[in-house]
Design an enzyme around this catalytic site. Structure first.
Site, short mmCIF file in Angstrom:
data_model
loop_
_atom_site.label_atom_id
_atom_site.label_comp_id
_atom_site.label_asym_id
_atom_site.label_seq_id
_atom_site.Cartn_x
_atom_site.Cartn_y
_atom_site.Cartn_z
N ARG A 87 -25.01 -0.88 1.85
CA ARG A 87 -24.05 -1.07 2.95
C ARG A 87 -23.53 0.28 3.44
O ARG A 87 -23.43 1.22 2.65
CB ARG A 87 -22.85 -1.90 2.46
CG ARG A 87 -23.19 -3.32 2.07
CD ARG A 87 -21.97 -4.08 1.63
NE ARG A 87 -21.27 -3.41 0.53
CZ ARG A 87 -20.34 -4.01 -0.22
NH1 ARG A 87 -20.01 -5.26 0.01
NH2 ARG A 87 -19.75 -3.36 -1.20
N ARG B 165 -24.86 1.08 -5.35
CA ARG B 165 -24.83 -0.38 -5.14
C ARG B 165 -25.86 -0.81 -4.11
O ARG B 165 -26.04 -0.16 -3.08
CB ARG B 165 -23.43 -0.81 -4.69
CG ARG B 165 -23.22 -2.32 -4.67
CD ARG B 165 -21.80 -2.64 -4.20
NE ARG B 165 -20.81 -2.19 -5.14
CZ ARG B 165 -19.79 -1.40 -4.86
NH1 ARG B 165 -19.62 -0.94 -3.63
NH2 ARG B 165 -18.94 -1.05 -5.79
N ARG C 127 -12.18 6.85 1.75
CA ARG C 127 -11.33 5.72 1.31
C ARG C 127 -10.47 6.11 0.12
O ARG C 127 -9.29 5.76 0.04
CB ARG C 127 -12.20 4.51 0.96
CG ARG C 127 -12.89 3.86 2.16
CD ARG C 127 -13.83 2.75 1.72
NE ARG C 127 -13.10 1.59 1.24
CZ ARG C 127 -13.64 0.61 0.51
NH1 ARG C 127 -14.91 0.67 0.15
NH2 ARG C 127 -12.92 -0.42 0.14
N ARG D 131 0.82 -1.21 0.00
CA ARG D 131 0.00 0.00 0.00
C ARG D 131 0.86 1.26 0.00
O ARG D 131 0.34 2.35 -0.19
CB ARG D 131 -0.92 0.01 1.23
CG ARG D 131 -2.01 -1.05 1.17
CD ARG D 131 -2.99 -0.90 2.31
NE ARG D 131 -3.98 -1.96 2.33
CZ ARG D 131 -5.10 -1.96 1.62
NH1 ARG D 131 -5.37 -0.94 0.84
NH2 ARG D 131 -5.93 -2.97 1.68
#
Length: 214
Positions: free
Chosen positions: A160, A127, A171, A88
């Site tokens: 979600r 989503r 994020r 990362r």
């Protein structure tokens, strides 16, 4: 064939990795899977990682790198692997180079599924997941026949918490800060390949395979 699969959250790495596993018969290794396996097998590093996770802390680099080395040392990785979620940071990438060199392996390529942030936010926010069977829908790109109801099992569709606009933007901000420098790192190593992730899943997959076979 030892592949590093890169891309921001929501770019479709998991979907493409599953198809690559079928095609090339090599394991898909994600950071989460490695941690779970190390904890389940109660390795020394797994116990240390569990202690951090139980306290809600991030697993330190030295433990993460040790767990990656343990996993890549296993027999099924000799023929190849698809590594997803690690490294990362550039520092982790340097550590990975050392591990791969120590194991006598060679990285084939660092493939980045590139999708603009705005598209990723739209994908996430729209989503919907079935509470009953886990099927995935999208309010724009893959609508259910009856709004809020799963076509497969009749279960309720929900959003979600991770798919909220604020969470997704956070994020992506972390990704930009930590992981984007990896692009330059792997360009310098002549391993970087950019894949246009805005295309259909099949076209993205076709482009990935063409790069790997080419």
């Amino acid at each position: 064939m030892h592949i590093l699969l890169m891309g921001p959250p929501g770019a479709g790495k998991g979907t493409q990795a599953a198809k690559l596993v079928e095609e090339f018969k090599i394991p898909h290794i994600s950071t989460g899977d490695m941690f779970r396996a190390a904890v389940k097998n109660q390795t020394e590093l797994g116990k240390k990682a569990k202690a951090c996770m139980d306290q809600g802390k991030l697993v330190p680099d030295d433990i993460t790198i040790g767990i990656v080395k343990e996993r890549l040392s296993q027999v099924d990785c000799k023929k190849g692997f698809i590594l997803d979620g690690f490294p990362r940071t550039v520092e982790q990438a340097k550590n990975l180079d050392e591990i791969i060199d120590e194991l006598g392996l060679k990285l084939t390529g660092a493939l980045n599924i590139d999708v603009p942030a705005q598209d990723l936010v739209e994908r996430a926010v729209g989503r919907r997941i079935c509470r009953k069977c886990g099927a995935t829908y999208h309010i724009k790109f893959k609508k259910s026949l009856k709004e809020g109801i799963c076509d497969l099992c009749g279960g309720e569709l929900y959003q979600r918490a991770d798919d909220s606009e604020i969470t997704m933007k956070n994020r992506l901000s972390v990704y930009d800060e930590q992981t984007k420098p990896l692009i330059e790192y792997y360009k310098d190593a002549d391993l970087y390949k950019k894949i246009d992730g805005r295309q259909s899943m099949d076209k993205v997959y076709g482009d990935i395979v063409a790069v790997l076979r080419g």
